[in-house]
Motif scaffolding. Sequence first.
Motif, mmCIF file in Angstrom:
data_model
loop_
_atom_site.group_PDB
_atom_site.id
_atom_site.type_symbol
_atom_site.label_atom_id
_atom_site.label_comp_id
_atom_site.label_asym_id
_atom_site.label_seq_id
_atom_site.Cartn_x
_atom_site.Cartn_y
_atom_site.Cartn_z
ATOM 1 N N THR A 154 0.817 -1.218 0.000
ATOM 2 C CA THR A 154 0.000 0.000 0.000
ATOM 3 C C THR A 154 0.843 1.256 0.000
ATOM 4 N N SER A 155 2.143 1.133 0.281
ATOM 5 C CA SER A 155 2.974 2.333 0.262
ATOM 6 C C SER A 155 3.074 2.910 -1.149
ATOM 7 N N SER A 156 2.604 2.168 -2.129
ATOM 8 C CA SER A 156 2.582 2.659 -3.504
ATOM 9 C C SER A 156 1.404 3.582 -3.761
ATOM 10 N N TYR A 157 0.466 3.625 -2.820
ATOM 11 C CA TYR A 157 -0.787 4.330 -3.054
ATOM 12 C C TYR A 157 -1.120 5.313 -1.940
ATOM 13 N N ALA A 158 -1.854 6.324 -2.336
ATOM 14 C CA ALA A 158 -2.588 7.095 -1.346
ATOM 15 C C ALA A 158 -3.755 6.233 -0.871
ATOM 16 N N MET A 159 -4.201 6.500 0.338
ATOM 17 C CA MET A 159 -5.301 5.732 0.905
ATOM 18 C C MET A 159 -6.401 6.691 1.319
ATOM 19 N N GLY A 160 -7.619 6.212 1.209
ATOM 20 C CA GLY A 160 -8.746 7.045 1.604
ATOM 21 C C GLY A 160 -9.774 6.252 2.369
ATOM 22 N N TRP A 161 -10.528 6.977 3.169
ATOM 23 C CA TRP A 161 -11.705 6.401 3.834
ATOM 24 C C TRP A 161 -12.938 7.111 3.282
ATOM 25 N N PHE A 162 -13.929 6.308 2.953
ATOM 26 C CA PHE A 162 -15.217 6.811 2.500
ATOM 27 C C PHE A 162 -16.297 6.203 3.391
ATOM 28 N N ARG A 163 -17.447 6.831 3.378
ATOM 29 C CA ARG A 163 -18.562 6.269 4.137
ATOM 30 C C ARG A 163 -19.845 6.430 3.353
ATOM 31 N N GLN A 164 -20.762 5.519 3.639
ATOM 32 C CA GLN A 164 -22.070 5.575 2.992
ATOM 33 C C GLN A 164 -23.131 5.162 3.991
ATOM 34 N N ALA A 165 -24.042 6.063 4.225
ATOM 35 C CA ALA A 165 -25.181 5.782 5.088
ATOM 36 C C ALA A 165 -26.350 5.324 4.230
ATOM 37 N N ALA B 207 -7.635 2.394 -2.039
ATOM 38 C CA ALA B 207 -6.245 2.685 -2.402
ATOM 39 C C ALA B 207 -6.201 3.162 -3.842
ATOM 40 N N GLY B 208 -5.389 4.172 -4.083
ATOM 41 C CA GLY B 208 -5.243 4.648 -5.453
ATOM 42 C C GLY B 208 -4.485 5.953 -5.506
ATOM 43 N N SER B 209 -3.986 6.269 -6.676
ATOM 44 C CA SER B 209 -3.242 7.497 -6.901
ATOM 45 C C SER B 209 -2.038 7.564 -5.967
#
Length: 123
Positions: A29-40, A98-100
Amino acid sequence: QVRLVESGGGLVQAGGSLRLSCAASGRTTSSYAMGWFRQAPAKEREFVVGISQSGFYTRYADPVKGRFTISRDNAKNTVYLQMNSLEPEDAATYSCAAGSTVPKRAASRYDFWGQGTQVTVSS
């Protein structure tokens, strides 16, 4: 390929805290930016927070600024989301992605997604 598995969700009272984890396997994962998303339920998925490859740069959505903190441990291939002062409005399924190389708000900029972990906040 990167496989992401979230954990740490659960039921918490308003004002309480939870710490979510996102463990990655496959390509580091060090190759990628990481994000958290949420959906209600009945709502669109929304960006919560992201962190750059190195962890130096972070980006937060306004509703969580000052309450949530993202961090990453590249040696463990794990990203964390510390959530404090939780509000009923924070209840959702939280997914990591993970991406970008730098965190983006758009879900389309992320290539790999976990299944999500449920966060419930009682008032």
